[in-house]
Design a protein around this motif. Structure first.
Motif, PDB file in Angstrom:
ATOM      1  N   LEU A 107       0.706  -0.970  -0.013  1.00 44.70           N
ATOM      2  CA  LEU A 107       0.260   0.107  -0.507  1.00 44.70           C
ATOM      3  C   LEU A 107       0.613   1.026  -0.215  1.00 44.70           C
ATOM      4  N   GLY A 116       1.904   5.184  -0.420  1.00 43.42           N
ATOM      5  CA  GLY A 116       1.530   6.587   0.525  1.00 43.42           C
ATOM      6  C   GLY A 116       1.588   7.421  -0.366  1.00 43.42           C
ATOM      7  N   GLY A 118      -2.982   1.019  -4.682  1.00 45.39           N
ATOM      8  CA  GLY A 118      -2.808   2.553  -5.280  1.00 45.39           C
ATOM      9  C   GLY A 118      -2.152   3.035  -6.615  1.00 45.39           C
ATOM     10  N   ARG A 167     -11.543   1.564  -0.389  1.00 52.08           N
ATOM     11  CA  ARG A 167     -10.993   2.317   0.807  1.00 52.08           C
ATOM     12  C   ARG A 167     -10.938   2.193   2.197  1.00 52.08           C
ATOM     13  N   ALA A 223      -7.837   1.355   4.360  1.00 51.47           N
ATOM     14  CA  ALA A 223      -7.153   2.628   4.723  1.00 51.47           C
ATOM     15  C   ALA A 223      -6.524   3.038   5.713  1.00 51.47           C
ATOM     16  N   ARG A 253      -3.207   2.322   4.803  1.00 50.53           N
ATOM     17  CA  ARG A 253      -2.077   3.353   3.646  1.00 50.53           C
ATOM     18  C   ARG A 253      -1.293   4.309   4.928  1.00 50.53           C
TER      19      ARG A 253
END
Length: 187
Positions: free
Chosen positions: A82, A84, A118, A141, A144, A147
């Motif tokens: 994941l 950023g 992503g 999502r 999340a 992440r």
């Protein structure tokens, strides 16, 4: 009269052998009763409470529009990366080390699937990322929380073949520790 000392010596030897085999079992039982449990050193953090992405119907859509199957036809773990915001040089470096960790599994490498969720890095096509990673998006999502918010960083989640999330690796994790964990889990 000489048979009795030989018989005693044989019995004594037998009792010594029994004690040699029983001693570790007795020691383990005593340690367990005292509350001591061995701890394995893992580099990731366990996901508590446990989640099962298949049971939660967590939807991941691949770049080609197909849904990601949490339950695979053969038992294979999934390593989810994941990214950023603004995945750039450092992010790509960590992703490369994660893919290399899969390669070091040698014959067991097919037992691990790599899934990147992503926005792919700008040069994903030129750096060969698509050769190792399945690219997708978390439709609802619901991942999340795993992440990272830090730009140019990446975190990871290791998922069992039945969809159970096992371990998370937060941004800044050591890819060599991840490699060691994978070698312990995938045999």
């Amino acid at each position: 009269m000489t048979t009795q000392p030989n018989q005693r010596a044989s019995r004594l030897k037998f009792l010594l052998v029994v004690c040699l085999f029983a001693a570790p079992i007795i020691a383990a039982a005593l340690l367990n009763l005292s509350g001591w449990q061995p701890t394995g050193k893992g580099y990731g953090a366990p996901i508590l409470p446990q989640r099962n992405f298949a049971q939660e119907h967590l939807q991941v859509r691949l770049a080609d529009g197909q849904p990601w199957p949490w339950r695979d036809s053969s038992p294979r773990l999934t390593l989810i990366a994941l990214a950023g915001p603004d995945c750039a040089a450092h992010c790509v470096e960590v992703l490369t080390k994660m893919a290399a960790a899969r390669i070091t599994l040698n014959n067991n490498a097919p037992r691990l699937r790599l899934l990147y969720l992503g926005q792919p890095p700008a040069d994903a096509a030129t750096n060969g990322m698509k050769n190792y990673w399945a690219l997708g998006t978390d439709v609802d999502r619901r991942l999340a929380a795993y992440r990272p918010a830090t730009p140019d960083s990446v975190s990871a989640v290791l998922v069992e073949s039945d969809g159970t999330a096992l371990t998370r690796y937060p941004a800044g994790f050591d890819p060599s520790g991840l490699r060691k964990d994978l070698q312990k889990v995938i045999r």
